[in-house]
Enzyme design. Structure first.
Site, mmCIF file in Angstrom:
data_model
loop_
_atom_site.group_PDB
_atom_site.id
_atom_site.type_symbol
_atom_site.label_atom_id
_atom_site.label_comp_id
_atom_site.label_asym_id
_atom_site.label_seq_id
_atom_site.Cartn_x
_atom_site.Cartn_y
_atom_site.Cartn_z
ATOM 1 N N ASP A 37 10.116 17.092 -43.407
ATOM 2 C CA ASP A 37 8.919 17.769 -43.679
ATOM 3 C C ASP A 37 7.785 17.072 -42.663
ATOM 4 O O ASP A 37 6.709 16.659 -42.323
ATOM 5 C CB ASP A 37 8.021 17.759 -45.313
ATOM 6 C CG ASP A 37 8.294 16.317 -45.534
ATOM 7 O OD1 ASP A 37 9.149 15.768 -44.835
ATOM 8 O OD2 ASP A 37 7.777 15.624 -46.512
ATOM 9 N N SER B 261 11.633 16.933 -48.401
ATOM 10 C CA SER B 261 11.664 15.719 -47.395
ATOM 11 C C SER B 261 12.993 16.015 -46.463
ATOM 12 O O SER B 261 12.955 16.976 -45.976
ATOM 13 C CB SER B 261 11.678 14.250 -48.193
ATOM 14 O OG SER B 261 11.129 13.747 -47.104
HETATM 15 MG MG MG Z 1 9.896 13.421 -45.400
#
Ligand code: MG
Length: 458
Positions: free
Chosen positions: A242, A97
């Site tokens: 992401d 992330s």
């Molecule tokens: Mg993320």
């Protein structure tokens, strides 16, 4: 190596220190064992460790007789959407992330487009820990296939959801900053189909994150803010590593807090679905409650984390869900964060009203919000939090409600306080929001001294 595999969302660890390829291999075998047979979709973000971890996971999965479809570097929402639209038995995203570049991780998705719930994660973890994998013989191994149309399919589905012609008719200029993350492969191309001019920064995927920190916070978005202001662009869009989060920048270079944007969009959704429900986390602004209540909607708060929001959105058949950090869950489409359709909805509102994003967001009140943190040893955290349920409301005035869905939240006559232990550091964080700076400052000080005393006594 590391003891506990799953954190708040999937697995997220420092490569080489907390995570190695053997773990990826066994996780692949565990997932294959859980799925039993069928096909899973596997993709990754742009991290330096991504290809290697994905290859290893794939080997583990195939060894159980489950097929793997590889989608390369794509945003997390694209993986979630495709897992649903193509009916794959699960989706795996190799990503950490918005964490720093040395991190790697895996997020798991189910057919419903929702991330694995903690129950599903526990099941997977149990298989992983027991090492009781169902391995296939040489002539029944899984196969690996490749899908190259993932991004195109996702873009097409988004364009069908919004009024693309209306947006196009306004010839917007938009600046997109995917932060060298997975969003590079989708965000600029989607916006290109809707506006007359797209300018990109940090738009080459690079796992070193050379352009800025991966988390799209005001401190790291200076270049985007400056560029939007200087070029007179209509909107700035920033994503995390992401690309499941999005943060918007106004014409004048102002970064808008996610909860205000949620309030803006929620207001729109509630226009069409009267008395609808909006789900958000405990740390969102009161402005959101105000807007939802004005529209006769209903607001539900969950613990922090996009899966917690998605679960409630599904349960309550909500019109929308979101997190202040830039997560937008739009169940009209799917149950994963959907930053791209959220961007289109903003452009659509701008096109329909003839107003700039800055003018639109002005209708959402902004309240002063202050934060502080106190050191608290990890082993003391749970007893401190337990004691605070009593000591915190006792020491404050004008308490309306005590909420314990995540940490201790206090709704005051004017404003709120949230006290939560950090999941990663030996600290307890206090956040306070209210109508004026002075009031927030004094309430925060009071809360701080109560928490301090509660830590000392523990
Ligand atoms: Mg993320």
């Amino acid at each position: 190596m590391a003891d506990k595999l799953f954190g708040t969302t999937g697995v997220r660890k420092i490569y080489g220190k907390e995570f190695d390829l053997e773990m990826a291999l066994n996780l692949g075998k565990a997932l294959g064992t859980l799925v039993g047979n069928g096909t899973v979709l596997l993709a990754r973000d742009a991290r330096t460790t991504g290809l290697m971890v994905a290859d290893t996971l794939s080997a583990g999965i195939m060894s159980t007789g489950v097929n793997v479809v590889r989608a390369g570097i794509i945003p997390t929402p694209t993986l979630a959407y495709l897992t649903m639209s193509k009916g794959y038995d699960a989706g795996l995203m190799v990503t950490a992330s918005h964490n720093p570049p040395e991190y790697t991780g895996i997020k798991f998705w189910s057919k419903s487009s929702m991330g694995f719930t903690s129950d599903e994660e526990r099941k997977l973890e149990k298989i992983y820990d027991s090492k009781k994998f169902t391995l296939a013989p040489w002539n029944q191994l899984g196969e690996e296939l490749v899908i190259e149309t993932a991004v195109d399919e996702h873009i097409e589905a988004i364009l069908e959801k919004c009024d693309a012609d209306l947006i196009r008719s306004k010839n917007f200029t938009v600046i997109v900053d995917p932060g060298n993350g997975a969003g590079c492969v989708l965000a600029p191309y989607l916006i290109q189909k809707l506006s007359s001019k797209v300018v990109t920064i940090n738009a080459q995927p690079d796992g070193h994150f050379p352009g800025r920190k991966s988390e799209p916070e005001e401190e790291s978005l200076g270049d985007l803010m400056e560029l939007v202001k200087q070029t007179g662009a209509d909107l700035g869009i920033a994503h995390d590593g992401d690309s499941d989060r999005v943060v918007f920048v106004t014409k004048t270079g102002e970064v808008i807090r996610g909860d205000r944007t949620i309030a803006l969009l929620a207001g729109e959704y509630l226009k069409t679905s009267k008395k609808g429900t909006v789900v958000t986390t405990v740390d969102s602004s009161l402005a959101l409650d105000e807007i939802v209540e004005q529209r006769e909607g209903n607001i539900i708060r969950t613990p922090v984390g996009d899966i917690q929001v998605a679960v409630k959105v599904k349960e309550e058949n909500a019109v929308m869900g979101g997190e202040a950090c830039g997560v937008f869950i739009l169940p009209e489409f799917h149950l994963a964060p959907e930053p791209f359709l959220a961007s289109c909805r903003i452009l659509e509102m701008m096109a329909r009203t003839g107003k700039s994003f800055g003018e639109l967001i002005e209708t959402i009140p902004i309240y002063p919000l202050m934060k502080t943190k106190l050191t608290c040893p990890n082993e003391k955290k749970s007893i401190v939090m337990k004691n605070l349920v009593e000591s915190l409301p006792k020491g404050l005035e004008d308490v309306v409600k005590v909420i314990t869905v995540d940490g201790v939240g206090i709704t005051l006559k004017e404003g709120w306080i949230l006290v939560r232990p950090s999941g990663t550091e030996p600290v307890i964080r206090i956040t306070c929001e209210g109508p004026t700076k002075d009031l927030v400052g004094s309430t925060l000080e009071k809360a701080k001294s109560i928490v301090e005393k509660t830590i000392d006594k523990a």
